[in-house]
Write a protein that holds these residues in place. Structure first.
Motif, short mmCIF file in Angstrom:
data_model
loop_
_atom_site.label_atom_id
_atom_site.label_comp_id
_atom_site.label_asym_id
_atom_site.label_seq_id
_atom_site.Cartn_x
_atom_site.Cartn_y
_atom_site.Cartn_z
N UNK A 10 0.80 -1.23 0.00
CA UNK A 10 0.00 0.00 0.00
C UNK A 10 0.83 1.28 0.00
N UNK A 11 2.14 1.19 0.30
CA UNK A 11 2.98 2.39 0.27
C UNK A 11 4.45 2.00 0.14
N UNK A 12 5.29 3.00 -0.09
CA UNK A 12 6.73 2.82 -0.08
C UNK A 12 7.25 1.85 -1.13
N UNK A 13 8.19 1.02 -0.71
CA UNK A 13 8.83 0.08 -1.62
C UNK A 13 7.83 -0.92 -2.19
N UNK A 14 6.90 -1.38 -1.38
CA UNK A 14 5.90 -2.33 -1.86
C UNK A 14 5.05 -1.75 -2.97
N UNK A 15 4.63 -0.52 -2.81
CA UNK A 15 3.84 0.16 -3.84
C UNK A 15 4.65 0.35 -5.10
N UNK A 16 5.93 0.69 -4.95
CA UNK A 16 6.81 0.85 -6.12
C UNK A 16 7.01 -0.47 -6.84
#
Length: 259
Positions: A10-16
């Motif tokens: 949902x945010x940060x590296x995971x979202x990227x």
């Protein structure tokens, strides 16, 4: 079309990771605690790249959450070609002053769930003779960090665990990689309860999540066991412990992180 499962999407590296993999035309299973954020991201990527997306809202810090996730994916008839074990969090402060429940939840999410998901998906990939697993560690894995003792210890576990299973499986057709980012633009520092006085300590040398993801996927393609992302500063940080007595090193790091 191949399918990637991304935790902490949902945010940060995971979202990227989700955005980069979608641009490469991979279908996605997106996992995090917040349904609304996941659904917004899934809809965006589905519309933009014409891929299939699956959203699973789940708190992976709960015991056996990895098995719950595996069962949901299996029941959906999905074959996971790439597992990104990204979900995790840190906590700032002296160990004895911080809530023990939060420290135990951190171990559960950063370590136990990663081991559980790896242990469930790896045999399936190995049987197929194809697949890939990326476990997100940190440059914190290379030395103890006072005032972030549990976080650094969990990331050291992930680094050692991942490198070992890379060696065990390098001839199986399954690629396995530990990625060790340095300070990265994300919500990490907020969730870790860093004091305002330290909030900007890494502002000048933070990497973008997108840069971390690009370097990670390039290393995965090369079959590496480990990648330390970012510039020369991160390389210096991870290599300094080889040359400095441990007491001196830990004392120096402690002074840096003490409020």
């Amino acid at each position: 079309m191949k399918t990637a499962l991304v935790t902490g999407a949902s945010f940060g590296i995971g979202k990227a990771f989700a955005r980069e993999l979608a641009s490469k035309k991979m279908d996605l299973v997106l996992v995090a605690r917040t349904q609304n954020k996941l659904q917004q991201l899934a809809t965006e990527l589905k519309d933009k790249y014409a891929i299939a997306t699956e959203v699973i809202a789940l708190d992976l810090s709960e015991p056996s959450a990895g098995k719950t996730l595996f069962d949901k994916v299996t029941a959906s008839g999905l074959n996971i070609d790439l597992l990104i074990n990204n979900a995790g969090f840190g906590d700032y402060g002296a160990f004895c002053d911080r809530p023990l429940e939060k420290q135990l939840a951190m171990i559960q999410l950063n370590v136990s769930t990663v081991v559980e998901l790896t242990g469930l998906f790896l045999p399936v990939m190995k049987q197929r003779g194809d697949g890939a697993i990326v476990n997100v560690s940190s440059i914190a894995a290379f030395q103890p960090i006072p005032y972030m003792s549990i976080y650094a210890a969990t990331k050291a576990f992930i680094l050692n665990f991942t490198e070992a299973i890379w060696a065990e499986n390098k001839d199986s057709g399954v690629r396995i990689l530990a990625v060790c980012p340095g300070p990265t633009e994300s919500q990490f520092y907020d969730r870790a309860d860093f004091p305002d006085s330290m909030a900007g300590m890494n502002d000048d040398n933070m990497d973008s999540p997108e840069a971390v993801v690009r370097e990670t996927l390039a290393a995965l393609e090369k079959g590496q066991s480990t990648i330390v992302t970012g510039g020369i500063g991160n390389q210096i940080i991870v290599n300094i412990p080889r040359f400095i007595p441990r007491d001196l090193l830990v004392n120096a790091v402690g002074k840096q992180f003490k409020q």
